[in-house]
Design an enzyme around this catalytic site. Sequence first.
Site, mmCIF file in Angstrom:
data_model
loop_
_atom_site.group_PDB
_atom_site.id
_atom_site.type_symbol
_atom_site.label_atom_id
_atom_site.label_comp_id
_atom_site.label_asym_id
_atom_site.label_seq_id
_atom_site.Cartn_x
_atom_site.Cartn_y
_atom_site.Cartn_z
ATOM 1 N N TYR A 63 -31.313 58.445 -66.680
ATOM 2 C CA TYR A 63 -32.285 57.627 -67.411
ATOM 3 C C TYR A 63 -33.081 58.492 -68.394
ATOM 4 O O TYR A 63 -33.984 59.238 -68.004
ATOM 5 C CB TYR A 63 -33.242 56.912 -66.445
ATOM 6 C CG TYR A 63 -32.546 56.007 -65.432
ATOM 7 C CD1 TYR A 63 -31.301 55.439 -65.707
ATOM 8 C CD2 TYR A 63 -33.128 55.723 -64.208
ATOM 9 C CE1 TYR A 63 -30.661 54.624 -64.789
ATOM 10 C CE2 TYR A 63 -32.492 54.901 -63.277
ATOM 11 C CZ TYR A 63 -31.258 54.363 -63.574
ATOM 12 O OH TYR A 63 -30.620 53.560 -62.661
ATOM 13 N N HIS A 129 -24.416 57.999 -58.062
ATOM 14 C CA HIS A 129 -24.712 57.020 -59.120
ATOM 15 C C HIS A 129 -23.434 56.432 -59.723
ATOM 16 O O HIS A 129 -22.562 57.155 -60.186
ATOM 17 C CB HIS A 129 -25.506 57.744 -60.227
ATOM 18 C CG HIS A 129 -26.266 56.835 -61.138
ATOM 19 N ND1 HIS A 129 -27.107 57.316 -62.105
ATOM 20 C CD2 HIS A 129 -26.335 55.490 -61.227
ATOM 21 C CE1 HIS A 129 -27.658 56.307 -62.760
ATOM 22 N NE2 HIS A 129 -27.196 55.178 -62.235
HETATM 23 P P1 NAD Z 1 -34.255 44.263 -64.546
HETATM 24 O O1 NAD Z 1 -33.610 43.043 -64.041
HETATM 25 O O2 NAD Z 1 -35.353 44.862 -63.789
HETATM 26 O O3 NAD Z 1 -34.674 43.971 -66.061
HETATM 27 C C1 NAD Z 1 -35.441 44.847 -66.831
HETATM 28 C C2 NAD Z 1 -35.856 44.138 -68.120
HETATM 29 O O4 NAD Z 1 -36.718 43.046 -67.790
HETATM 30 C C3 NAD Z 1 -36.633 45.031 -69.076
HETATM 31 O O5 NAD Z 1 -36.256 44.686 -70.389
HETATM 32 C C4 NAD Z 1 -38.076 44.627 -68.833
HETATM 33 O O6 NAD Z 1 -38.888 44.821 -69.957
HETATM 34 C C5 NAD Z 1 -37.934 43.167 -68.522
HETATM 35 N N1 NAD Z 1 -39.043 42.678 -67.683
HETATM 36 C C6 NAD Z 1 -39.454 43.181 -66.502
HETATM 37 N N2 NAD Z 1 -40.512 42.492 -66.029
HETATM 38 C C7 NAD Z 1 -40.769 41.527 -66.933
HETATM 39 C C8 NAD Z 1 -41.747 40.505 -67.019
HETATM 40 N N3 NAD Z 1 -42.685 40.333 -66.082
HETATM 41 N N4 NAD Z 1 -41.740 39.694 -68.091
HETATM 42 C C9 NAD Z 1 -40.793 39.851 -69.060
HETATM 43 N N5 NAD Z 1 -39.843 40.813 -69.034
HETATM 44 C C10 NAD Z 1 -39.825 41.647 -67.993
HETATM 45 O O7 NAD Z 1 -33.015 45.279 -64.690
HETATM 46 P P2 NAD Z 1 -32.825 46.840 -64.717
HETATM 47 O O8 NAD Z 1 -33.846 47.484 -65.551
HETATM 48 O O9 NAD Z 1 -31.379 47.007 -65.024
HETATM 49 O O10 NAD Z 1 -32.984 47.292 -63.195
HETATM 50 C C11 NAD Z 1 -34.191 47.657 -62.596
HETATM 51 C C12 NAD Z 1 -34.086 49.011 -61.920
HETATM 52 O O11 NAD Z 1 -33.026 48.981 -60.945
HETATM 53 C C13 NAD Z 1 -33.749 50.181 -62.842
HETATM 54 O O12 NAD Z 1 -34.899 50.730 -63.451
HETATM 55 C C14 NAD Z 1 -33.116 51.153 -61.867
HETATM 56 O O13 NAD Z 1 -34.126 51.838 -61.166
HETATM 57 C C15 NAD Z 1 -32.390 50.239 -60.892
HETATM 58 N N6 NAD Z 1 -30.960 50.089 -61.250
HETATM 59 C C16 NAD Z 1 -30.083 50.983 -60.725
HETATM 60 C C17 NAD Z 1 -28.742 50.918 -61.068
HETATM 61 C C18 NAD Z 1 -27.769 51.909 -60.495
HETATM 62 O O14 NAD Z 1 -28.178 52.745 -59.699
HETATM 63 N N7 NAD Z 1 -26.514 51.880 -60.837
HETATM 64 C C19 NAD Z 1 -28.279 49.933 -61.954
HETATM 65 C C20 NAD Z 1 -29.193 49.016 -62.438
HETATM 66 C C21 NAD Z 1 -30.536 49.103 -62.084
#
Ligand code: NAD
Length: 330
Positions: A63, A129
């Site tokens: 990240y 990962h």
């Molecule tokens: P997410 O579903 O959390 O979506 C994030 C998006 O939603 C961003 O654009 C954010 O600005 C928006 N958002 C969040 N809260 C909001 C709100 N209250 N109102 C409007 N928009 C909002 O998806 P993500 O970021 O892919 O996943 C979250 C976390 O999960 C990542 O930061 C990571 O830590 C983890 N993750 C891990 C993996 C992996 O290990 N392979 C893959 C995906 C995600």
Amino acid sequence: MSREPQPVGHARLGATDLEVPQLAFGASPLGKTFRDVSLAEGGMALSAALDLGVNLIDVAPFYGLGLAERRLGELLRDVPRERFLLSTKVGRYGPEIADCDYSAARTRASVEESLRRLRVEHLDLALVHDVEFADLEQVLAEALPALAALKAEGKARYIGVTGLPLALLDRLASAHPIDVVLSYSHYALTDDALAAYLPRFEAGAIGVINASPLVAGHLTQRGAPDWHPAPARFRDACREAAALCRDRGASLERLAVQYATSHDGIPTTLVGTANAENLRDLVRWLLEPLDEELLEDVLAVLAPTHNLTWPQGRPENNFVDPAVVRAELA
Ligand code: NAD
């Protein structure tokens, strides 16, 4: 109805001794994965999270290519270590397969680097990962044994794997002792494929972390970033769901996070935001009633692409058709 968010509840993660929050803090936005985020803004979101009991923080070297970890290290510097649980990853260091390295030597070096960037003595979770980018034999022969050794040394309390294809997580979980799987985009309004795997993970005493309740922004009014690999018809269906909510003066984000955090078998869901107000909204929504009628209508809009997933990583690791997933479980 209370306007002030209440602290989130906690539940045990599998057979670990970690009590994890219903909603957890995904720190990828600190690496500017979605937009330009300042350290101060990210810091306010992180403080809001910790104040509300959102104390599991997930990050990865990938990240922002180290930036998210370095920033977290700075932001957590004066926070007592017992106030948060920290998860980071090994193996993926860039967007391409060629950027990944799941060797034993790189795995060990990666954890040491993460500990330095994060300024902590130990990780609570160390995860391989995005295993679909790996040669699975190497994950089993090198990355996981290296993590197991780091666990024995006390540098990581628990170990596991992350990735998009559930069948791969399942395969690895039955081939090597692990504590945790992190699945994403498979328990959300668009996709509930994770639910079918929960009994298997539970039988193996494996803790399940769900991530991406908003499917990386697809289930928001802003939409997903251009780099996201979901197919056009998936994007279009999500846009339609967003339009339906907008027309009704309803919040798709609220419905999406309520739905994704509602399964009793899933103790924690990682959401990504670097905005303190968004974070507080997300927590407040958890205790508000879910609008069943809106849910039904949004699910109907999303039905044509229900459980549609997308290929990434190595071709041999992809299980694009959810029917394949179901067939494997049968
Ligand atoms: P997410 O579903 O959390 O979506 C994030 C998006 O939603 C961003 O654009 C954010 O600005 C928006 N958002 C969040 N809260 C909001 C709100 N209250 N109102 C409007 N928009 C909002 O998806 P993500 O970021 O892919 O996943 C979250 C976390 O999960 C990542 O930061 C990571 O830590 C983890 N993750 C891990 C993996 C992996 O290990 N392979 C893959 C995906 C995600």
